[in-house]
Design an enzyme around this catalytic site. Sequence first.
Site, short mmCIF file in Angstrom:
data_model
loop_
_atom_site.label_atom_id
_atom_site.label_comp_id
_atom_site.label_asym_id
_atom_site.label_seq_id
_atom_site.Cartn_x
_atom_site.Cartn_y
_atom_site.Cartn_z
N GLU A 239 0.82 -1.21 0.00
CA GLU A 239 0.00 0.00 0.00
C GLU A 239 0.85 1.26 0.00
OE1 GLU A 239 -3.25 2.59 0.09
OE2 GLU A 239 -3.12 0.48 -0.43
N GLU A 240 1.92 1.28 0.79
CA GLU A 240 2.68 2.52 0.97
C GLU A 240 4.07 2.52 0.34
OE1 GLU A 240 0.75 4.53 1.61
OE2 GLU A 240 -0.62 4.03 3.23
N SER A 638 -10.89 10.53 0.36
CA SER A 638 -9.67 10.05 1.00
C SER A 638 -8.86 11.25 1.49
CB SER A 638 -8.89 9.15 0.04
OG SER A 638 -7.95 8.38 0.75
N ASP A 713 -13.81 -0.28 5.55
CA ASP A 713 -12.63 0.38 4.98
C ASP A 713 -11.37 -0.09 5.70
OD1 ASP A 713 -10.70 2.14 4.01
OD2 ASP A 713 -12.08 3.84 3.92
N HIS A 745 -12.69 1.15 1.02
CA HIS A 745 -12.28 2.53 0.83
C HIS A 745 -12.92 3.20 -0.38
CE1 HIS A 745 -9.83 5.95 1.76
NE2 HIS A 745 -9.17 5.90 0.61
#
Length: 768
Positions: A239-240, A638, A713, A745
């Site tokens: 994800e990051e 977001s 989420d 999300h």
Amino acid sequence: MLGSSPASWLWTHKRLRGAFLFLTWVISILGPFALGGARAQSRPAPAASKPLTVERIYGEPSLSGSLTQGLEWSVDGKRLSYFNPAGEVPGAPSEIWVLDVATGARRVLVPADKLATILPPGKGAQEQQTGLGRRRLPRYFWAPGGDALLLVSSRDLYWFDLKTQTPRRLTAAPSARPSPGAQDLTIKDPKISPDGRWVSFVRSHDLWIVSVAAGEERQLTHGGREELLHGELDWVYPEELDIITAYWWSPDSSRIAFLEMDERPVTKYPLVNFLSYTGETERMRYPKAGDANPIVRLGVVPVAGGDVRWMDLGRDTNIYVARVAWLRDSKRLAIERLHRPQNKLELLFLDTAEGQAQVVLTEQDKYWINVHDQLYFFADGRRFLWSSERDGFRHLYLYDLDGKLLKQLTAGAWEVTSLAGVDEREGTVYFVATEKSPLERHLYRVSTAGGSFRRISREEGTHSVKMSSPDALHYVDTYSNAMTPERQDLYRADGTGRVVINENRVAELDSYALQPVEFFTVRGADGTPLYAHMIKPPGFDASRKYPVLVHLYGGPHGQVVRNAWDSTTFLWHQLMAQKGYIVFSLDNRGMTARGHGFETPIYHRMGQVELADQLAGVAYLQSLPYVEGSRIGIWGWSYGGYMTCYAMLRAGESFKAGFAGAPVTDWRQYDTIYTERYMGLPQENEEGYRESSPVTHAAGLKGKLLIAHGTGDDNVHFANTVELAERFIRAGRYVEFQIYPGRGHPISDPPARIHLFRRATQFFLDNL
């Protein structure tokens, strides 16, 4: 990474005609917003038009059309395969086709009847679409010899012989599988070994291989479980850090390098299914800012069997192993070691026989380092490509294996956004960059000997490139602009010889008389020119006063103002324009495509600089004679939802109404890698975290606020909205909440999306 919109859909359409481009030029010259070289994008209006509706925008078939799926290059780069519907009826079964790039000939590679028995129609992407779920994984792979395909179902692997048109199951029959019923037997991340003799995969948190010839399975790692992953990624790394796999074959197919992710220090966060009578709960490993990350080790295991050799990554285990790659000699591994503050990144070469590490080069930054995928080792065994933002913009550099800089290949006040391919025979590097404009992406080439670069793509807009490998002689170009959905074409590497793969012309769009997108610049709070765009209502009359709807994202790696098709929001913005609103967007400092120096003003204090620039945009709007300055609304998803909340609570006098989707409301609630990159550790920046979080400022709400959030989420947890709701209660403020049970999300399923945007539309009609 915080998503910029509720979902990602796929599209494409036809290029603009000459008359259309002329109209664009006229509007850009005469338009009253033409500041700093405005450019408008439009399509010819039909004689009669019809209004857009939420139901049609988010219904089926998509008004963005659909892209061809499953595009895969054969290993020799001479054939391009793809999924193709076997009939004209929607939902018809797919077959795999192949295109010979030398002749342009196309034929069926795997017919629908054979494919359907192995790969039944998929259920689509996961609702969350975060972590690894953000990527659509391949459902088939080319064998190195080009004579077979590996077909992947959820629990089985099939070797499909292209000559005989027969499939053979590689994985064990269900009755012979290990620990039936006790483990998750889903097959994850399958790969074919470089020599084509083996297929590897992850099952039950361990690495396995199966022989292509004999179909015999062998487990390579042992002890894998939910809290100890072997060759498998957790949630936060993909994800990051945007890493897509946790294991790598050596070029000689003798060994596999893999990550072990020890999740035991990571907090388990509950996701409750509120629709179940028993409150069924899934507990996910989610490291929040300041808390413990997984402890990661790098091991190498022989394919022939034997013990794992662990590599020396240093004494500090509080690091990120951001990238891993084998050198061409199959003896050394390259890793990118990123320190937890993310302001120091080291490229290490590891001797896999001894496990020892050598630091080859180091990148350091006062603020943070952005990780990249632009590392390439040449076959000569002497050189590699690297990219760096050391001069303020990401550019390509050529090094020798001792870490000596040989030359800088690209330079200028623009960014290389991706490495597309390398033609080693010709000494040519292909890359995608913002050189023409930060609003566009184009393909370029440069020689490894140095000298000037050349742009290859020509159509104004955004080009995404999938180049053949290893020769880099052809590429697939997925192209769009602000008014035209994506299309797919095949080109030779020099940009000639176009072959249409999918024109994706959506004729229905012409019936809606879509309004042009006008691009221009506005001075930010510190005087920096900021890119903006605007959509005006049909029949725009400069003598009237119009309300304005501001759409924003605002955060790192995001870009709203871009000459590219946006399937998620563009048509809804056109609907709002049809209802009499001017729609406006501005990309503030902190966002992408303008260089590292454009990003860093947000360091340790999110929200402040972004809002200051957005308020400069509001001041510009209020200076226009046709804008009703007291009727300006704002919305985003977001990070854009975060910014909407922050703006409504810190600058309520500027915005009458706001709609925030899936917002972060307390930065202590978000994950370690993303949050700490920009905010540092909360223990070391308490005031920054407090001031940057909307929950601190709940009493500042003046206008009307709508917040939408999914209870499932897994990215921005529903707890963010709950915490803000509690602060509103204490402050005596009233807000409308739209809760979407079980959604992730994006909130992407059609019923929920239609429900969401019906309410958002009416909310602004009522309050703006």
